[in-house]
Design a protein around this motif. Structure first.
Motif, PDB file in Angstrom:
ATOM      1  N   MET A 114     111.175  58.730  59.358  1.00  0.00           N
ATOM      2  CA  MET A 114     110.001  59.255  58.626  1.00  0.00           C
ATOM      3  C   MET A 114     110.849  60.280  57.628  1.00  0.00           C
ATOM      4  N   SER A 115     111.725  60.870  58.232  1.00  0.00           N
ATOM      5  CA  SER A 115     111.977  61.487  57.321  1.00  0.00           C
ATOM      6  C   SER A 115     112.343  61.127  55.198  1.00  0.00           C
ATOM      7  N   ASP A 116     112.440  60.135  55.662  1.00  0.00           N
ATOM      8  CA  ASP A 116     113.609  58.808  54.460  1.00  0.00           C
ATOM      9  C   ASP A 116     111.891  59.058  53.566  1.00  0.00           C
ATOM     10  N   LEU A 117     110.190  59.124  54.567  1.00  0.00           N
ATOM     11  CA  LEU A 117     109.001  58.580  53.276  1.00  0.00           C
ATOM     12  C   LEU A 117     108.897  59.896  53.540  1.00  0.00           C
ATOM     13  N   ALA A 118     109.267  61.398  52.989  1.00  0.00           N
ATOM     14  CA  ALA A 118     108.555  62.830  53.039  1.00  0.00           C
ATOM     15  C   ALA A 118     107.272  62.489  52.212  1.00  0.00           C
ATOM     16  N   ARG A 119     107.155  62.056  50.900  1.00  0.00           N
ATOM     17  CA  ARG A 119     106.570  61.956  49.571  1.00  0.00           C
ATOM     18  C   ARG A 119     105.490  61.240  49.479  1.00  0.00           C
ATOM     19  N   ALA A 120     105.191  61.325  48.832  1.00  0.00           N
ATOM     20  CA  ALA A 120     103.400  60.400  48.536  1.00  0.00           C
ATOM     21  C   ALA A 120     103.304  60.318  47.615  1.00  0.00           C
ATOM     22  N   TYR A 121     103.317  59.139  46.491  1.00  0.00           N
ATOM     23  CA  TYR A 121     103.287  59.549  44.780  1.00  0.00           C
ATOM     24  C   TYR A 121     102.223  57.971  44.809  1.00  0.00           C
ATOM     25  N   ARG A 122     100.493  58.714  43.848  1.00  0.00           N
ATOM     26  CA  ARG A 122     100.497  57.234  43.208  1.00  0.00           C
ATOM     27  C   ARG A 122     100.752  57.050  41.575  1.00  0.00           C
ATOM     28  N   TYR A 123     100.429  55.512  41.945  1.00  0.00           N
ATOM     29  CA  TYR A 123     100.805  54.493  40.938  1.00  0.00           C
ATOM     30  C   TYR A 123      99.351  53.614  40.105  1.00  0.00           C
ATOM     31  N   ALA A 124      98.767  53.281  39.163  1.00  0.00           N
ATOM     32  CA  ALA A 124      98.483  52.675  39.026  1.00  0.00           C
ATOM     33  C   ALA A 124      99.634  51.074  38.196  1.00  0.00           C
ATOM     34  N   VAL A 125      98.629  50.218  38.348  1.00  0.00           N
ATOM     35  CA  VAL A 125      99.519  48.777  37.534  1.00  0.00           C
ATOM     36  C   VAL A 125      98.674  48.294  36.990  1.00  0.00           C
ATOM     37  N   ASN A 126      98.942  48.350  35.313  1.00  0.00           N
ATOM     38  CA  ASN A 126      98.394  47.906  34.217  1.00  0.00           C
ATOM     39  C   ASN A 126      98.496  46.387  34.530  1.00  0.00           C
ATOM     40  N   VAL A 127      98.016  45.453  34.788  1.00  0.00           N
ATOM     41  CA  VAL A 127      98.087  43.744  34.083  1.00  0.00           C
ATOM     42  C   VAL A 127      97.043  43.623  32.730  1.00  0.00           C
ATOM     43  N   THR A 128      98.577  42.343  31.929  1.00  0.00           N
ATOM     44  CA  THR A 128      97.094  42.465  30.357  1.00  0.00           C
ATOM     45  C   THR A 128      98.111  41.251  30.614  1.00  0.00           C
ATOM     46  N   PRO A 129      96.888  40.307  30.315  1.00  0.00           N
ATOM     47  CA  PRO A 129      97.696  38.546  29.601  1.00  0.00           C
ATOM     48  C   PRO A 129      98.931  38.780  28.545  1.00  0.00           C
ATOM     49  N   LYS A 130     100.149  38.519  27.626  1.00  0.00           N
ATOM     50  CA  LYS A 130     100.833  38.828  26.702  1.00  0.00           C
ATOM     51  C   LYS A 130      99.448  37.572  25.802  1.00  0.00           C
ATOM     52  N   PRO A 131     100.344  39.281  24.899  1.00  0.00           N
ATOM     53  CA  PRO A 131     100.187  38.473  24.000  1.00  0.00           C
ATOM     54  C   PRO A 131     100.017  37.245  23.351  1.00  0.00           C
ATOM     55  N   GLY A 132      98.834  36.314  23.302  1.00  0.00           N
ATOM     56  CA  GLY A 132      98.845  35.092  22.002  1.00  0.00           C
ATOM     57  C   GLY A 132      98.498  33.956  23.235  1.00  0.00           C
ATOM     58  N   ILE A 133      98.391  34.564  24.274  1.00  0.00           N
ATOM     59  CA  ILE A 133      97.729  33.613  25.804  1.00  0.00           C
ATOM     60  C   ILE A 133      96.414  34.170  26.098  1.00  0.00           C
ATOM     61  N   LEU A 134      95.886  32.340  26.121  1.00  0.00           N
ATOM     62  CA  LEU A 134      94.389  32.676  26.138  1.00  0.00           C
ATOM     63  C   LEU A 134      93.849  33.836  27.577  1.00  0.00           C
ATOM     64  N   ASP A 135      92.789  34.230  26.908  1.00  0.00           N
ATOM     65  CA  ASP A 135      92.177  34.896  27.653  1.00  0.00           C
ATOM     66  C   ASP A 135      90.482  34.619  27.736  1.00  0.00           C
ATOM     67  N   PRO A 136      90.144  33.814  28.765  1.00  0.00           N
ATOM     68  CA  PRO A 136      88.582  32.907  28.721  1.00  0.00           C
ATOM     69  C   PRO A 136      87.817  34.584  28.951  1.00  0.00           C
ATOM     70  N   GLN A 137      88.282  35.088  30.058  1.00  0.00           N
ATOM     71  CA  GLN A 137      87.336  36.521  30.526  1.00  0.00           C
ATOM     72  C   GLN A 137      86.932  37.115  29.345  1.00  0.00           C
ATOM     73  N   GLY A 138      88.234  37.696  28.583  1.00  0.00           N
ATOM     74  CA  GLY A 138      88.197  38.494  27.309  1.00  0.00           C
ATOM     75  C   GLY A 138      87.039  37.292  25.845  1.00  0.00           C
ATOM     76  N   LYS A 139      87.815  36.784  25.761  1.00  0.00           N
ATOM     77  CA  LYS A 139      85.710  35.668  25.238  1.00  0.00           C
ATOM     78  C   LYS A 139      84.497  35.614  25.751  1.00  0.00           C
ATOM     79  N   ALA A 140      84.900  35.710  26.692  1.00  0.00           N
ATOM     80  CA  ALA A 140      83.788  35.757  27.315  1.00  0.00           C
ATOM     81  C   ALA A 140      82.900  37.309  27.092  1.00  0.00           C
ATOM     82  N   VAL A 141      83.264  37.752  27.186  1.00  0.00           N
ATOM     83  CA  VAL A 141      82.913  39.334  26.586  1.00  0.00           C
ATOM     84  C   VAL A 141      82.180  39.707  25.366  1.00  0.00           C
ATOM     85  N   GLU A 142      83.183  38.984  24.596  1.00  0.00           N
ATOM     86  CA  GLU A 142      82.875  39.232  23.379  1.00  0.00           C
ATOM     87  C   GLU A 142      81.501  38.381  22.253  1.00  0.00           C
TER      88      GLU A 142
END
Lengths: 101, 101
Positions: A1-29
């Protein structure tokens, strides 16, 4: 327990690489004219994963998130990820009760 | 053209409302032991949508993003959204060539 004494919030943002087709993005457009919305381009749809990490300190928590983002949350062939620190939430125990799945 | 003279990047972060079941988040949590990852809780999986908005000024661009986020990108019954400004990218024309779908 003593080595898990603190807690932090994070977000991980995952996006399609440039050049990779993004059908969902095209559908929005393609649906923008039906909403009468003008001037929006370059829409890319990715994921955002938020979490609480209990660890001894911020560096240890960040290492866990980096590993999770690279090994489970993103596909390195097609996606980029970015880790966004959202701050400390206090004791690990209280963090667990504050965020529900 | 003169009323779409500037371009701004935004991200819209969409997350499940607190209390709404998030099966993807639960699936991530269940796979953590297989990766040997400890101390992660409260995983919530949402979407992140990035875009470029051409408009007369930042207030006009923000209004477009707010409408898009509320009417198309999120389900108001089950999800929360947050608009994140990512800065001005310059002329609308050059912004269009810089971001590809």
């Amino acid at each position: 327990m003593s080595d898990l004494a603190r807690a932090y919030r994070y977000a991980v943002n995952v996006t399609p690489k440039p050049g990779i087709l993004d059908p969902q993005g095209k559908a929005v457009e393609r649906s923008l004219p039906h909403l009468g919305i003008d001037g929006v381009s370059g829409v890319r749809v990715g994921r955002r994963v938020e979490m609480v990490v209990a660890a001894a300190d911020e560096a240890a928590a960040r290492a866990v998130v980096d590993r999770l983002a690279g090994e489970l949350l993103s596909n390195p062939l097609m996606e980029l990820f970015e880790v966004e620190p959202l701050g400390e939430v206090g004791e690990a125990a209280s963090a667990d009760t504050g965020v529900r799945g």
